[in-house]
Design a protein around this motif. Structure first.
Motif, PDB file in Angstrom:
ATOM      1  N   TRP A   1       5.581 -30.062 -11.843  1.00 30.58           N
ATOM      2  CA  TRP A   1       5.942 -31.135 -12.760  1.00 30.58           C
ATOM      3  C   TRP A   1       6.691 -30.584 -13.964  1.00 30.58           C
ATOM      4  O   TRP A   1       6.556 -29.423 -14.326  1.00 30.58           O
ATOM      5  CB  TRP A   1       4.705 -31.866 -13.234  1.00 30.58           C
ATOM      6  N   THR A   2       7.473 -31.444 -14.602  1.00 32.29           N
ATOM      7  CA  THR A   2       8.262 -31.007 -15.744  1.00 32.29           C
ATOM      8  C   THR A   2       7.674 -31.542 -17.045  1.00 32.29           C
ATOM      9  O   THR A   2       7.049 -32.598 -17.081  1.00 32.29           O
ATOM     10  CB  THR A   2       9.725 -31.493 -15.629  1.00 32.29           C
ATOM     11  N   CYS A   3       7.910 -30.796 -18.092  1.00 33.83           N
ATOM     12  CA  CYS A   3       7.472 -31.185 -19.435  1.00 33.83           C
ATOM     13  C   CYS A   3       8.319 -32.370 -19.902  1.00 33.83           C
ATOM     14  O   CYS A   3       9.532 -32.398 -19.703  1.00 33.83           O
ATOM     15  CB  CYS A   3       7.644 -29.997 -20.375  1.00 33.83           C
ATOM     16  N   ARG A   4       7.675 -33.338 -20.526  1.00 35.71           N
ATOM     17  CA  ARG A   4       8.415 -34.513 -21.016  1.00 35.71           C
ATOM     18  C   ARG A   4       9.320 -34.168 -22.188  1.00 35.71           C
ATOM     19  O   ARG A   4      10.361 -34.782 -22.387  1.00 35.71           O
ATOM     20  CB  ARG A   4       7.440 -35.591 -21.459  1.00 35.71           C
TER      21      ARG A   4
ATOM     22  N   THR B   1      11.919 -30.866 -20.563  1.00 39.59           N
ATOM     23  CA  THR B   1      12.363 -31.050 -19.176  1.00 39.59           C
ATOM     24  C   THR B   1      12.468 -29.763 -18.360  1.00 39.59           C
ATOM     25  O   THR B   1      13.348 -29.626 -17.534  1.00 39.59           O
ATOM     26  CB  THR B   1      13.695 -31.826 -19.103  1.00 39.59           C
TER      27      THR B   1
END
Length: 53
Positions: A29-32, A35
């Motif tokens: 998953w990517t960091c909000r 990114t």
């Protein structure tokens, strides 16, 4: 199998699955905020201590 053994297996498999989901979150998953993947995030929005629980 006794009820105690079944309960211990359920708890062990639950903990295994929680760690598996944390690994998926960490690796894919990517960091909000920035990114990038959580494992490569340097912006501070990703709580690295969460992976050590």
């Amino acid at each position: 199998m006794s009820r105690t053994e079944i309960l211990l297996w359920i708890v062990a498999l639950f903990l295994l699955e929680v760690n598996h989901l944390k690994w998926i979150w960490w690796e894919h998953w990517t960091c909000r905020a920035c990114t990038v993947k959580h494992k490569d995030c340097a912006c501070g929005a990703t709580a690295r201590w969460l992976m050590y629980l």
